[in-house]
Design an enzyme around this catalytic site. Structure first.
Site, PDB file in Angstrom:
ATOM      1  N   ASP A  82       0.801  -1.096   0.105  1.00 37.01           N
ATOM      2  CA  ASP A  82      -0.131  -0.107  -0.103  1.00 37.01           C
ATOM      3  C   ASP A  82       0.826   1.127  -0.110  1.00 37.01           C
ATOM      4  OD1 ASP A  82      -2.473   1.361   0.313  1.00 37.01           O
ATOM      5  OD2 ASP A  82      -2.297   1.172   2.344  1.00 37.01           O
ATOM      6  N   HIS A  83       0.603   2.219  -0.889  1.00 34.32           N
ATOM      7  CA  HIS A  83       1.374   3.467  -0.877  1.00 34.32           C
ATOM      8  C   HIS A  83       2.804   3.277  -1.085  1.00 34.32           C
ATOM      9  CE1 HIS A  83      -2.263   6.043  -0.574  1.00 34.32           C
ATOM     10  NE2 HIS A  83      -2.544   5.102   0.497  1.00 34.32           N
TER      11      HIS A  83
HETATM   12  P1  13P Z   1      -9.054   4.548   5.517  1.00 33.51           P
HETATM   13  O1  13P Z   1      -8.200   5.665   6.593  1.00 33.51           O
HETATM   14  O2  13P Z   1     -10.339   5.288   5.076  1.00 33.51           O
HETATM   15  O3  13P Z   1      -9.408   3.380   6.020  1.00 33.51           O
HETATM   16  O4  13P Z   1      -8.252   4.312   4.387  1.00 33.51           O
HETATM   17  C1  13P Z   1      -7.146   3.368   4.074  1.00 33.51           C
HETATM   18  C2  13P Z   1      -6.473   3.497   2.979  1.00 33.51           C
HETATM   19  O5  13P Z   1      -6.755   3.976   1.866  1.00 33.51           O
HETATM   20  C3  13P Z   1      -5.486   2.431   2.852  1.00 33.51           C
HETATM   21  O6  13P Z   1      -4.603   2.884   1.527  1.00 33.51           O
HETATM   22  O1  G3H Z   2      -3.340   4.764   3.601  1.00 28.91           O
HETATM   23  C1  G3H Z   2      -2.563   4.505   4.714  1.00 28.91           C
HETATM   24  C2  G3H Z   2      -3.055   3.278   5.524  1.00 28.91           C
HETATM   25  O2  G3H Z   2      -4.303   3.684   6.549  1.00 28.91           O
HETATM   26  C3  G3H Z   2      -2.001   2.503   6.309  1.00 28.91           C
HETATM   27  O3  G3H Z   2      -1.453   3.588   7.228  1.00 28.91           O
HETATM   28  O4  G3H Z   2       0.858   4.256   6.872  1.00 28.91           O
HETATM   29  O5  G3H Z   2      -0.214   4.315   9.048  1.00 28.91           O
HETATM   30  O6  G3H Z   2       0.200   2.051   8.174  1.00 28.91           O
HETATM   31  P1  G3H Z   2      -0.115   3.602   7.886  1.00 28.91           P
HETATM   32 ZN    ZN Z   3      -4.489   4.959   0.700  1.00 26.40          ZN
END
Ligand code: 13P
Ligand code: G3H
Ligand code: ZN
Length: 312
Positions: A82-83
């Site tokens: 993620d990201h």
């Molecule tokens: P929320 O903070 O709305 O759960 O979004 C999570 C997210 O986009 C993780 O990439």
């Molecule tokens: O988009 C972000 C997600 O909620 C992950 O959060 O980077 O704090 O693990 P984090």
């Molecule tokens: Zn996100």
């Protein structure tokens, strides 16, 4: 079934008018809560790991826990970064067994976003891994990055075809008014998403999977439980479930949820500890957190995403 990419999942979701849940995972109890719910309703799953999660739990622990969940449930599970903010973290996750990565070049110029995304796509596709890109900037907090509402910007539909054709990404995250975290709209503000942008993007990218980040509904029952048991959360407003259902019926094939899981876990722990202040065995207070995650995820899979029964 070994870990899978999201390719087939998205194809079926697009055709079937539903979405796959992409849930952020950080530890054993979160993974078990999510996967037990999905196993009961036979839903395909994306389990996603942020840079912060890798730092907290270590890549190998999360990978092995996810592999264990796949063995335990027999579900199609895609493991996704993620990201990812640069090529190095994407490479490390691909080399370490992830089946999907996100390269988030949204903070860069269009040209730099294209360059970076293409670099990741080339590496990933050579190894059978799929890639999510992003155009447009969401407000809110992810890891150390805090994007203010003023710096957030909606996706520009006129850019999406060029971005997808030049990079070869497999899915695209867009900004239509969702944001990360528990405070998505100001108190009194009516939640609003730019469905017109989503529609324009999907017209320009036929049959192409769109991703919605920042899609927690910020379940009010959990916020109430947290505040009734010693918490001090100010008014928190998330994305109404009906809006997510509408997105899932259209081109949105992946819906990201993290904050709701955090709220469920925290509500379970706080409620337990308030009732049982002498407890000090982590299993006693983590189990109700895990149970909240399971019931939350089950509700999302059936009533919001519509992906129950779609695992084959
Ligand atoms: P929320 O903070 O709305 O759960 O979004 C999570 C997210 O986009 C993780 O990439
Ligand atoms: O988009 C972000 C997600 O909620 C992950 O959060 O980077 O704090 O693990 P984090
Ligand atoms: Zn996100």
């Amino acid at each position: 079934m070994p870990l899978v990419t999201s390719k087939e999942m998205f194809k079926k979701a697009y055709e079937g008018g539903y979405a796959i849940g992409a849930f952020n995972v950080n530890n054993l109890e979160i993974i078990q809560g999510i996967t037990e719910a999905a196993a009961e309703v036979r839903a395909p799953l994306i389990l996603q790991v942020s840079a912060g999660a890798r730092k907290y739990a270590k890549h190998v622990y999360l990978m092995k826990l996810i592999e264990a969940a796949e063995i335990d449930t027999g579900l199609p599970i895609c493991v996704h970064l993620d990201h990812g903010e640069d090529f190095e973290i994407c490479k490390s996750c691909i080399d370490g067994g992830f089946t999907s990565v996100m390269i988030d070049g949204s903070k860069h110029s269009f040209e730099e976003n294209v360059r970076l995304t293409l670099e990741v796509v080339k590496y990933a596709h050579d190894r059978g891994v799929v890639v999510e890109g992003e155009l447009g900037k969401l407000a809110g907090i992810e890891d150390a990055i805090n994007v203010s509402a003023e710096d957030a910007s909606f996706t520009r539909p006129e850019e999406v075809e060029e971005f997808v054709s030049r990079t070869g990404v497999d899915s695209l995250a867009i900004a239509i008014g969702t944001s990360h975290g528990a405070y998505k709209f100001k108190p009194g503000q009516k939640p609003r998403l730019r469905f017109d942008i989503l529609e324009e993007v999907s017209k320009r990218l036929p049959n192409f999977p769109i991703v919605l980040h920042g899609a927690s509904s910020v379940v009010p029952e959990f916020v109430e439980i947290i505040n009734a048991n010693g918490g001090e959360m100010p008014d928190a407003i998330g994305i109404p479930e009906e809006m997510l259902r509408e997105a899932a019926r259209g081109a949105v094939c992946k819906i990201n949820i993290d904050s709701d899981l955090r709220l469920g876990m925290t509500a379970g722990i706080r409620e337990h500890m308030k009732k049982n202040p002498s407890h000090f065995d982590p299993r006693q207070y983590l189990a109700p957190g895990r149970a909240n995650i399971k019931s939350l995820v089950k509700n999302k899979l059936i009533n919001v995403l519509g992906c129950d029964g779609k695992a084959e």
